[in-house]
Design a protein around this motif. Structure first.
Motif, PDB file in Angstrom:
ATOM      1  N   PHE A   8      76.214  33.600  36.520  1.00 30.70           N
ATOM      2  CA  PHE A   8      74.691  32.529  36.219  1.00 30.70           C
ATOM      3  C   PHE A   8      73.145  33.757  36.178  1.00 30.70           C
ATOM      4  O   PHE A   8      72.013  33.018  34.953  1.00 30.70           O
ATOM      5  CB  PHE A   8      74.910  31.762  37.300  1.00 30.70           C
ATOM      6  N   GLU A   9      73.013  34.114  36.381  1.00 28.42           N
ATOM      7  CA  GLU A   9      71.792  35.241  36.876  1.00 28.42           C
ATOM      8  C   GLU A   9      70.910  35.146  35.835  1.00 28.42           C
ATOM      9  O   GLU A   9      70.779  35.173  35.380  1.00 28.42           O
ATOM     10  CB  GLU A   9      72.354  36.200  38.056  1.00 28.42           C
ATOM     11  N   SER A  10      72.206  36.256  34.863  1.00 27.22           N
ATOM     12  CA  SER A  10      71.747  37.198  33.222  1.00 27.22           C
ATOM     13  C   SER A  10      71.671  35.486  32.753  1.00 27.22           C
ATOM     14  O   SER A  10      70.778  35.712  32.082  1.00 27.22           O
ATOM     15  CB  SER A  10      73.035  37.463  32.966  1.00 27.22           C
ATOM     16  N   VAL A  11      72.010  34.223  32.764  1.00 18.13           N
ATOM     17  CA  VAL A  11      72.156  32.760  31.806  1.00 18.13           C
ATOM     18  C   VAL A  11      70.961  32.436  32.770  1.00 18.13           C
ATOM     19  O   VAL A  11      69.678  32.165  31.409  1.00 18.13           O
ATOM     20  CB  VAL A  11      73.019  32.678  32.207  1.00 18.13           C
ATOM     21  N   TYR A  12      70.265  32.376  33.546  1.00 23.16           N
ATOM     22  CA  TYR A  12      68.997  31.991  33.471  1.00 23.16           C
ATOM     23  C   TYR A  12      68.521  32.212  33.380  1.00 23.16           C
ATOM     24  O   TYR A  12      66.579  32.012  32.900  1.00 23.16           O
ATOM     25  CB  TYR A  12      68.653  31.598  35.579  1.00 23.16           C
ATOM     26  N   ASN A  47      75.134  23.955  34.574  1.00 22.69           N
ATOM     27  CA  ASN A  47      75.907  22.930  35.733  1.00 22.69           C
ATOM     28  C   ASN A  47      75.293  23.838  37.436  1.00 22.69           C
ATOM     29  O   ASN A  47      74.422  22.690  38.131  1.00 22.69           O
ATOM     30  CB  ASN A  47      76.963  22.953  35.454  1.00 22.69           C
ATOM     31  N   ALA A  48      75.105  24.840  37.196  1.00 20.77           N
ATOM     32  CA  ALA A  48      74.881  25.440  38.958  1.00 20.77           C
ATOM     33  C   ALA A  48      73.563  25.430  39.122  1.00 20.77           C
ATOM     34  O   ALA A  48      72.718  25.367  39.211  1.00 20.77           O
ATOM     35  CB  ALA A  48      75.700  26.645  38.656  1.00 20.77           C
ATOM     36  N   SER A  49      72.880  25.829  37.252  1.00 22.61           N
ATOM     37  CA  SER A  49      71.193  25.793  37.029  1.00 22.61           C
ATOM     38  C   SER A  49      70.720  25.159  37.746  1.00 22.61           C
ATOM     39  O   SER A  49      69.176  24.917  37.349  1.00 22.61           O
ATOM     40  CB  SER A  49      71.198  25.915  35.861  1.00 22.61           C
ATOM     41  N   HIS A  50      71.119  23.451  37.768  1.00 23.22           N
ATOM     42  CA  HIS A  50      70.084  22.436  37.583  1.00 23.22           C
ATOM     43  C   HIS A  50      69.601  22.070  39.723  1.00 23.22           C
ATOM     44  O   HIS A  50      68.895  21.560  39.207  1.00 23.22           O
ATOM     45  CB  HIS A  50      71.440  21.330  37.634  1.00 23.22           C
ATOM     46  N   ALA A  51      70.291  23.403  39.447  1.00 19.49           N
ATOM     47  CA  ALA A  51      69.439  23.659  41.562  1.00 19.49           C
ATOM     48  C   ALA A  51      68.346  24.374  40.787  1.00 19.49           C
ATOM     49  O   ALA A  51      67.606  23.937  41.475  1.00 19.49           O
ATOM     50  CB  ALA A  51      70.699  23.875  42.442  1.00 19.49           C
ATOM     51  N   LEU A  52      68.430  24.951  39.681  1.00 23.31           N
ATOM     52  CA  LEU A  52      67.076  25.752  39.762  1.00 23.31           C
ATOM     53  C   LEU A  52      65.959  25.765  39.219  1.00 23.31           C
ATOM     54  O   LEU A  52      66.203  24.924  37.892  1.00 23.31           O
ATOM     55  CB  LEU A  52      67.417  27.032  39.005  1.00 23.31           C
TER      56      LEU A  52
END
Length: 111
Positions: A8-12, A47-52
């Motif tokens: 995910f980090e890479s995606v973000y 989906n998890a990025s919505h927190a960032l």
DNA sequence: CGATTGACCGAAG
DNA sequence: CCTTCGGCCAATC
């Protein structure tokens, strides 16, 4: 703390670097991560990025330029509004001139 | 640990 | 043209 060395980090990191007025696709990000086969994971990462707050998920759409994930936003048309706020034109949940505003990380972020 | 799902993509029928 | 299937990886149940 959480393991930041995630897929995910890479995606973000890529989504975060999307210039304003540009959009990219899940497959493009996956392609940049050398995992174009796992384009579904990019969506999962979002989906998890919505927190960032640093991850403008509204700038990430599918290959068709369609706001497939707009339903995941707090508002029904919030995603469209944000894109329109950046100068994009949304018609029928689809970005107009998507190919023109398409921001390819593999093309712009040439390693 | 096994099965299911997920904001996808692409090909095949 | 529209529907179905396969695939790939990871997280959740």
């Amino acid at each position: 703390m959480k393991a930041d060395h995630n897929f995910f980090e890479s995606v973000y990191a890529v989504v975060r670097q999307i210039p304003k007025g540009r959009v990219t696709s899940y497959g493009a990000i996956a392609n940049y991560l050398s995992v174009k086969q796992a384009s579904r994971m990019v969506g999962w990462a979002m989906n998890a990025s919505h927190a960032l707050l640093d991850v403008p998920a509204h700038r990430v759409v599918n290959r068709n330029g369609q706001l497939t994930g707009k339903h995941h936003f707090p508002g029904e048309n919030l995603m469209e509004e944000m894109l329109q706020s950046e100068g994009h034109q949304i018609i029928n949940d689809q970005i107009v001139d998507f190919k023109k505003v398409f921001w390819d990380p593999t093309q712009e972020l040439l390693s």
